[in-house]
Design a protein around this motif. Structure first.
Motif, PDB file in Angstrom:
ATOM      1  N   VAL A  28       0.845  -1.201   0.000  1.00  0.00           N
ATOM      2  CA  VAL A  28       0.000   0.000   0.000  1.00  0.00           C
ATOM      3  C   VAL A  28       0.878   1.247   0.000  1.00  0.00           C
ATOM      4  CG1 VAL A  28      -1.719   1.299   1.312  1.00  0.00           C
ATOM      5  CG2 VAL A  28      -1.920  -1.186   1.125  1.00  0.00           C
ATOM      6  N   ARG A  29       1.929   1.225   0.860  1.00  0.00           N
ATOM      7  CA  ARG A  29       2.787   2.403   0.975  1.00  0.00           C
ATOM      8  C   ARG A  29       3.532   2.698  -0.321  1.00  0.00           C
ATOM      9  NH1 ARG A  29       4.249   4.810   5.420  1.00  0.00           N
ATOM     10  NH2 ARG A  29       4.430   6.432   3.852  1.00  0.00           N
TER      11      ARG A  29
ATOM     12  N   ALA B   5      -6.727  15.745   1.074  1.00  0.00           N
ATOM     13  CA  ALA B   5      -5.537  15.422   1.858  1.00  0.00           C
ATOM     14  C   ALA B   5      -5.203  16.542   2.837  1.00  0.00           C
ATOM     15  CB  ALA B   5      -4.357  15.148   0.942  1.00  0.00           C
ATOM     16  N   ARG B  11      -5.905  15.412   8.310  1.00  0.00           N
ATOM     17  CA  ARG B  11      -4.535  15.584   8.818  1.00  0.00           C
ATOM     18  C   ARG B  11      -4.443  15.120  10.259  1.00  0.00           C
ATOM     19  NH1 ARG B  11      -1.582  20.518   8.771  1.00  0.00           N
ATOM     20  NH2 ARG B  11      -3.498  21.561   9.319  1.00  0.00           N
ATOM     21  N   HIS B  18       0.144   8.147  13.001  1.00  0.00           N
ATOM     22  CA  HIS B  18       1.610   8.179  13.074  1.00  0.00           C
ATOM     23  C   HIS B  18       2.085   8.084  14.522  1.00  0.00           C
ATOM     24  CE1 HIS B  18       5.754   9.292  12.284  1.00  0.00           C
ATOM     25  NE2 HIS B  18       5.644  10.117  13.306  1.00  0.00           N
ATOM     26  N   TRP B  31      -0.877  -2.113  12.938  1.00  0.00           N
ATOM     27  CA  TRP B  31      -0.360  -1.895  11.581  1.00  0.00           C
ATOM     28  C   TRP B  31      -1.346  -2.420  10.530  1.00  0.00           C
ATOM     29  CZ3 TRP B  31       3.864  -0.910  14.712  1.00  0.00           C
ATOM     30  CH2 TRP B  31       4.685   0.130  14.282  1.00  0.00           C
ATOM     31  N   LEU B  34      -3.901   0.172  10.201  1.00  0.00           N
ATOM     32  CA  LEU B  34      -3.396   1.302   9.405  1.00  0.00           C
ATOM     33  C   LEU B  34      -3.373   0.936   7.917  1.00  0.00           C
ATOM     34  CD1 LEU B  34      -1.974   4.059   9.015  1.00  0.00           C
ATOM     35  CD2 LEU B  34       0.188   2.900   9.476  1.00  0.00           C
ATOM     36  N   THR B  35      -2.937  -0.304   7.621  1.00  0.00           N
ATOM     37  CA  THR B  35      -2.894  -0.746   6.224  1.00  0.00           C
ATOM     38  C   THR B  35      -4.282  -0.600   5.586  1.00  0.00           C
ATOM     39  OG1 THR B  35      -1.241  -2.374   6.879  1.00  0.00           O
ATOM     40  CG2 THR B  35      -2.208  -2.648   4.707  1.00  0.00           C
ATOM     41  N   LEU B  38      -5.119   3.135   5.066  1.00  0.00           N
ATOM     42  CA  LEU B  38      -4.379   3.742   3.952  1.00  0.00           C
ATOM     43  C   LEU B  38      -4.910   3.245   2.613  1.00  0.00           C
ATOM     44  CD1 LEU B  38      -0.722   3.477   5.306  1.00  0.00           C
ATOM     45  CD2 LEU B  38      -2.136   5.527   5.184  1.00  0.00           C
ATOM     46  N   ASP B  39      -5.351   1.988   2.602  1.00  0.00           N
ATOM     47  CA  ASP B  39      -5.831   1.382   1.362  1.00  0.00           C
ATOM     48  C   ASP B  39      -7.178   1.967   0.935  1.00  0.00           C
ATOM     49  OD1 ASP B  39      -5.302  -0.276  -0.726  1.00  0.00           O
ATOM     50  OD2 ASP B  39      -6.170  -2.061   0.184  1.00  0.00           O
ATOM     51  N   GLU B  42      -6.525   7.347  -1.739  1.00  0.00           N
ATOM     52  CA  GLU B  42      -5.252   7.998  -2.041  1.00  0.00           C
ATOM     53  C   GLU B  42      -5.050   9.201  -1.110  1.00  0.00           C
ATOM     54  OE1 GLU B  42      -1.649   8.355  -3.899  1.00  0.00           O
ATOM     55  OE2 GLU B  42      -3.072   6.705  -4.110  1.00  0.00           O
ATOM     56  N   LEU B  45      -3.537   8.061   2.128  1.00  0.00           N
ATOM     57  CA  LEU B  45      -2.134   7.745   1.904  1.00  0.00           C
ATOM     58  C   LEU B  45      -1.296   9.030   1.827  1.00  0.00           C
ATOM     59  CD1 LEU B  45      -0.323   5.344   1.502  1.00  0.00           C
ATOM     60  CD2 LEU B  45      -0.879   5.333  -0.919  1.00  0.00           C
ATOM     61  N   ALA B  46      -1.816  10.013   1.079  1.00  0.00           N
ATOM     62  CA  ALA B  46      -1.073  11.268   0.919  1.00  0.00           C
ATOM     63  C   ALA B  46      -0.931  11.988   2.258  1.00  0.00           C
ATOM     64  CB  ALA B  46      -1.789  12.164  -0.094  1.00  0.00           C
ATOM     65  N   ALA B  47      -2.000  11.980   3.066  1.00  0.00           N
ATOM     66  CA  ALA B  47      -1.950  12.662   4.368  1.00  0.00           C
ATOM     67  C   ALA B  47      -0.940  11.971   5.277  1.00  0.00           C
ATOM     68  CB  ALA B  47      -3.335  12.661   5.019  1.00  0.00           C
ATOM     69  N   PHE B  48      -0.913  10.633   5.241  1.00  0.00           N
ATOM     70  CA  PHE B  48       0.019   9.890   6.099  1.00  0.00           C
ATOM     71  C   PHE B  48       1.462  10.112   5.644  1.00  0.00           C
ATOM     72  CE2 PHE B  48       2.239   6.135   7.718  1.00  0.00           C
ATOM     73  CZ  PHE B  48       1.871   6.195   9.046  1.00  0.00           C
ATOM     74  N   GLU B  49       1.664  10.119   4.331  1.00  0.00           N
ATOM     75  CA  GLU B  49       3.014  10.367   3.795  1.00  0.00           C
ATOM     76  C   GLU B  49       3.537  11.728   4.233  1.00  0.00           C
ATOM     77  OE1 GLU B  49       2.499   9.824  -0.395  1.00  0.00           O
ATOM     78  OE2 GLU B  49       3.053   7.694  -0.319  1.00  0.00           O
ATOM     79  N   ALA B  50       2.628  12.714   4.239  1.00  0.00           N
ATOM     80  CA  ALA B  50       3.043  14.063   4.621  1.00  0.00           C
ATOM     81  C   ALA B  50       3.519  14.083   6.071  1.00  0.00           C
ATOM     82  CB  ALA B  50       1.886  15.051   4.419  1.00  0.00           C
TER      83      ALA B  50
END
Lengths: 174, 337
Positions: A28-29, B5, B11, B18, B31, B34-35, B38-39, B42, B45-50
């Protein structure tokens, strides 16, 4: 290095058990099963080579190790991309010097960004600021931070969430 | 409705994920949850990446942020009393007190407003620094207020801060053995070159000369981290483990040794097990005023045996005789070749 043959390494045991979950998470990541499988293989190489040490929470350790490897890889790719772009300048327009170091205005921007982060932290209420210092800057775990501050772990988590929110509000998206 | 996002709600959720997963209590189920989150989209996923990218940036800049945040630290006193007593601030210079007073009121006001950590609270957390130094050939037994014992070898410098939240030692060019009093609420942290050593209650010896670190554990558990790379754990040492590391290098080596050998200096002996002569002489030169120099190839030769750290002449004679080296005595040095 001391290796105890009698007991299986708990981290290795956890790895074998969590491998499918790790691949799911990193698929997913990374938006790619293939890249995830490669990364999870790298996690194995890391844990197989690590010095003997007891790890309290092997599951958390594996996911965090994978996250660090992923971030390292992203950073490396970004650097490589920058280099390629720099060469593009040399060969494309001809004569423009290319440097691997960030340009002077990049350095200035980095200083300003650091200043913004510091201001955001300074503007936090005292307990949130203490939690941030202890956990993020001094490297204490959530439990240790909680013990040091005499508050519960969930309070520490609340403080850290407030910190990240505040910093993200001030610096915006990276 | 499509979630953005950048929306505050999203946020906040990404930040909560996180932080929760950075906790020492996070489980594989967390986890998995969370998976799944996130799935879902998008935007998640973008918010978590940030958040993750920001957290990594803060880790990378931790030293600069710490430096920019910390209140000015008072210079450590040069010579400290043998038993640790925090020095009274500003006692020596009356003008310091005059300067401090208005600053103090301003800080108190800032505290009431809840805007910052007062430096006194921060200094209380860190403790006031006290520096200990030994001359060449002098050793010193130090008892700290928490009941820990430090035995400092000759020509060594270290500074200690006993704070509310942690006990901290900065090791300069030094060899010292530590017997640390157990106090799980106040970890004992030692900074030596680019490694950070962390213990709860244990006994160990550290040799930090010429940017090279040797750490040997006799009792308990010692954790070594590398502050330069996100405070990553380098190793966890138990009884009989010895870690060697050269400042600036990525690798450290871990071996199994007789832990008593590393402590022998404190009882006037130097136990060498296949050590290069150059390294042995570097140890000796912290103990004797007249330095010993070893010429090139001889420095690489290895010695196994016990040296009695008494009379320097007898020691050099013994060492030179055993290794078939010639010695030349000059007024300023002894040359072995």
């Amino acid at each position: 290095m001391i290796v105890d043959d009698q007991q299986p390494d708990p981290v290795l045991t956890a790895y074998l058990e969590r491998r499918p979950a790790l691949i799911r998470y990193f698929s997913v990541r990374l938006r790619s099963v293939e890249a995830a499988e490669e990364l999870v293989q790298d996690i194995y190489l890391k844990i197989a080579r690590r010095p003997a040490e007891a790890i309290e929470n092997p599951d958390a350790f594996l996911f965090r190790l994978g996250s660090n490897l992923m971030l390292d890889r992203i950073k490396r790719d970004r650097r490589a991309k920058r280099r390629i772009e720099a060469y593009g300048v040399i060969y494309g327009s001809g004569g423009e010097p290319a440097a691997d170091e960030p340009a002077a205005d990049d350095a200035l921007a980095a200083r300003q960004r650091l200043q913004t982060i510091v201001e955001a932290v300074k503007a936090l209420p005292a307990p949130a600021q203490t939690a941030f210092r202890l956990h993020k800057l001094e490297g204490l775990s959530h439990a240790e931070t909680a013990a040091a501050m005499g508050v519960s772990r969930s309070s520490v988590e609340k403080y850290l969430m407030a910190c990240l929110k505040q910093i993200q509000d001030k610096v915006g998206r990276p | 409705m499509v979630e953005q996002a950048g929306s505050d709600e999203l946020r906040a959720r990404a930040i909560a994920w996180h932080v929760r997963l950075q906790s020492d209590r996070a489980t594989a189920d967390d986890w998995a949850a969370l998976t799944a989150w996130l799935d879902e989209s998008e935007a998640h996923l973008a918010a978590f990446e940030a958040v993750e990218t920001l957290a990594a940036e803060l880790d990378a800049k931790a030293d600069s942020i710490r430096a920019a945040l910390a209140p000015p630290v008072l210079a450590p006193p040069v010579l400290a009393p043998p038993v640790l007593a925090p020095p009274v601030l500003g006692r020596a210079r009356p003008d310091t007190r005059r300067i401090r007073w208005p600053a103090w009121t301003a800080l108190a006001a800032a505290c009431v407003a809840g805007l910052m950590i007062a430096p006194w609270a921060w200094n209380g957390w860190l403790g006031s620094p006290v520096t200990y130094r030994t001359a060449i050939g002098e050793t010193r037994a130090i008892t700290l207020a928490d009941g820990s014992h430090i035995h400092l070898d000759g020509g060594s410098t270290l500074s200690v801060r006993l704070g509310w939240g942690q006990r901290r030692v900065a090791l300069g060019e030094a060899q010292a053995s530590f017997d640390v009093a157990k106090d799980p609420r106040r970890p004992f942290v030692i900074d030596a070159g680019d490694e950070r050593i962390r213990v709860v209650g244990t006994e160990f010896n550290i040799r930090h000369y010429d940017a090279s670190l040797v750490l040997s554990v006799r009792r308990g558990v010692v954790e070594v981290r590398s502050p330069g790379s996100g405070n990553a754990m380098v190793a966890r040492l138990r009884k009989g483990d010895e870690l060697r590391h050269q400042d600036g290098q990525a690798q450290a080596t871990l071996t199994s040794v007789d832990p008593d050998a590393a402590f022998a200096w404190s009882t006037g002996r130097l136990i060498c097990s296949d050590r290069p002569l150059g390294e042995i002489v570097s140890d000796l030169n912290h103990r004797y005023a007249l330095p010993i120099q070893v010429s090139g190839p001889a420095a690489q030769r290895r010695f196994t045996g016990v040296l009695i750290l008494g009379d320097q002449d007898a020691l050099v004679r013994h060492l030179a005789g055993y290794m078939a080296l010639s010695q030349e005595r000059r007024p300023d040095a002894i040359i072995l070749r």
